[in-house]
Design an enzyme around this catalytic site. Structure first.
Site, PDB file in Angstrom:
ATOM      1  N   ASN A   2       1.009  -1.185   0.003  1.00 28.17           N
ATOM      2  CA  ASN A   2      -0.222  -0.021  -0.003  1.00 28.17           C
ATOM      3  C   ASN A   2       0.963   1.307   0.066  1.00 28.17           C
ATOM      4  O   ASN A   2       1.520   1.679   0.993  1.00 28.17           O
ATOM      5  CB  ASN A   2      -0.904   0.027   1.169  1.00 28.17           C
ATOM      6  CG  ASN A   2      -1.964   1.044   1.000  1.00 28.17           C
ATOM      7  OD1 ASN A   2      -1.940   2.052   0.470  1.00 28.17           O
ATOM      8  ND2 ASN A   2      -3.037   1.074   1.875  1.00 28.17           N
ATOM      9  N   ALA A   8       0.166   7.616  -0.189  1.00 33.17           N
ATOM     10  CA  ALA A   8       0.120   8.793  -1.074  1.00 33.17           C
ATOM     11  C   ALA A   8       1.308   8.782  -2.215  1.00 33.17           C
ATOM     12  O   ALA A   8       1.115   9.395  -3.211  1.00 33.17           O
ATOM     13  CB  ALA A   8       0.263  10.241  -0.307  1.00 33.17           C
ATOM     14  N   HIS A  60      -5.150  -0.750  -1.574  1.00 37.08           N
ATOM     15  CA  HIS A  60      -5.444   0.329  -0.999  1.00 37.08           C
ATOM     16  C   HIS A  60      -7.110   0.016  -0.139  1.00 37.08           C
ATOM     17  O   HIS A  60      -7.543  -0.705  -0.445  1.00 37.08           O
ATOM     18  CB  HIS A  60      -6.059   1.393  -1.885  1.00 37.08           C
ATOM     19  CG  HIS A  60      -5.154   1.893  -2.886  1.00 37.08           C
ATOM     20  ND1 HIS A  60      -3.911   2.613  -2.402  1.00 37.08           N
ATOM     21  CD2 HIS A  60      -4.581   1.609  -4.128  1.00 37.08           C
ATOM     22  CE1 HIS A  60      -3.100   2.496  -3.296  1.00 37.08           C
ATOM     23  NE2 HIS A  60      -3.400   2.009  -4.380  1.00 37.08           N
ATOM     24  N   ARG A 107     -12.626   8.799  -5.165  1.00 36.68           N
ATOM     25  CA  ARG A 107     -12.206  10.075  -4.315  1.00 36.68           C
ATOM     26  C   ARG A 107     -11.573  11.339  -5.203  1.00 36.68           C
ATOM     27  O   ARG A 107     -12.125  11.402  -6.371  1.00 36.68           O
ATOM     28  CB  ARG A 107     -11.244   9.745  -3.267  1.00 36.68           C
ATOM     29  CG  ARG A 107     -11.941   8.498  -2.267  1.00 36.68           C
ATOM     30  CD  ARG A 107     -10.683   7.991  -1.345  1.00 36.68           C
ATOM     31  NE  ARG A 107     -10.387   9.073  -0.362  1.00 36.68           N
ATOM     32  CZ  ARG A 107      -9.435   9.006   0.518  1.00 36.68           C
ATOM     33  NH1 ARG A 107      -8.533   8.013   0.605  1.00 36.68           N
ATOM     34  NH2 ARG A 107      -8.883  10.079   1.149  1.00 36.68           N
TER      35      ARG A 107
HETATM   36  C1  DQA Z   1      -4.663   4.979   0.469  1.00 40.50           C
HETATM   37  C2  DQA Z   1      -5.161   5.893  -0.628  1.00 40.50           C
HETATM   38  C3  DQA Z   1      -4.231   6.757  -0.884  1.00 40.50           C
HETATM   39  O1  DQA Z   1      -4.789   7.914  -1.989  1.00 40.50           O
HETATM   40  C4  DQA Z   1      -3.934   7.738   0.348  1.00 40.50           C
HETATM   41  O2  DQA Z   1      -3.031   8.607  -0.039  1.00 40.50           O
HETATM   42  C5  DQA Z   1      -3.529   6.841   1.565  1.00 40.50           C
HETATM   43  C6  DQA Z   1      -4.326   5.760   1.840  1.00 40.50           C
HETATM   44  C7  DQA Z   1      -5.626   3.697   0.845  1.00 40.50           C
HETATM   45  O3  DQA Z   1      -5.092   2.738   1.392  1.00 40.50           O
HETATM   46  O4  DQA Z   1      -6.875   3.887   0.568  1.00 40.50           O
HETATM   47  O5  DQA Z   1      -2.637   7.219   2.296  1.00 40.50           O
HETATM   48  O6  DQA Z   1      -3.587   4.223  -0.259  1.00 40.50           O
END
Ligand code: DQA
Length: 140
Positions: A74, A77, A100, A107
């Site tokens: 994951n 960002a 994610h 989003r």
């Molecule tokens: C994320 C989604 C990303 O856009 C965000 O910056 C995160 C978490 C998720 O797990 O949904 O930090 O990776």
């Protein structure tokens, strides 16, 4: 493949208190035990790490490449802009699954781009912590 690194990028150590309406109430410790438990059910040794530091994440990806270990990532960002993380992912020697917790496509516009997806075997988004469970199952 019996070993998997589950790597997490910035702010994911704040799970539980970070925007719970988006990421839920489970903590990073909950995520870690879910992954380790799921791994043991699947016959995998799972190690879960988190960093807020791009360089550290890249070094872990180099380690995974050198050891031939599969990765569930994951990138948080970094997903949306880090060509350095993408290049490290491209050099992996075992499968990579991008995960994610939320569904970035539903989003803000800047989250609609992933620079990682094209070098991943597959991407699982939007199922909360279950995204990680599905990714571990996909690896098996
Ligand atoms: C994320 C989604 C990303 O856009 C965000 O910056 C995160 C978490 C998720 O797990 O949904 O930090 O990776």
């Amino acid at each position: 493949m019996s070993e998997v690194l589950v790597l997490n990028g910035p702010n994911l150590g704040r799970l539980g208190t970070r925007e719970p309406e988006i990421y839920g109430h489970a903590t990073f410790a909950d995520l870690e035990s879910l992954c380790v438990h799921t791994g043991s059910e699947l016959g995998l040794t799972v190690e879960v790490r988190q960093t807020d530091d791009e360089a550290e994440l890249i070094h872990w990806l180099h380690e995974a490449a050198d050891r031939g270990v599969a990765v569930v990532l994951n990138p948080a960002a970094f997903t949306h802009y880090s060509y350095a993380v993408r290049d490290a992912c491209a050099a992996l020697t075992a499968p990579l699954i991008e995960v994610h917790i939320s569904n970035p496509a539903a989003r803000e516009e800047f989250r609609h781009t992933s620079v990682i997806s094209a070098v991943a075997r597959g991407t699982i988004t939007g199922f909360g912590l279950q995204s990680y469970v599905l990714a571990l199952r996909a690896l098996v």
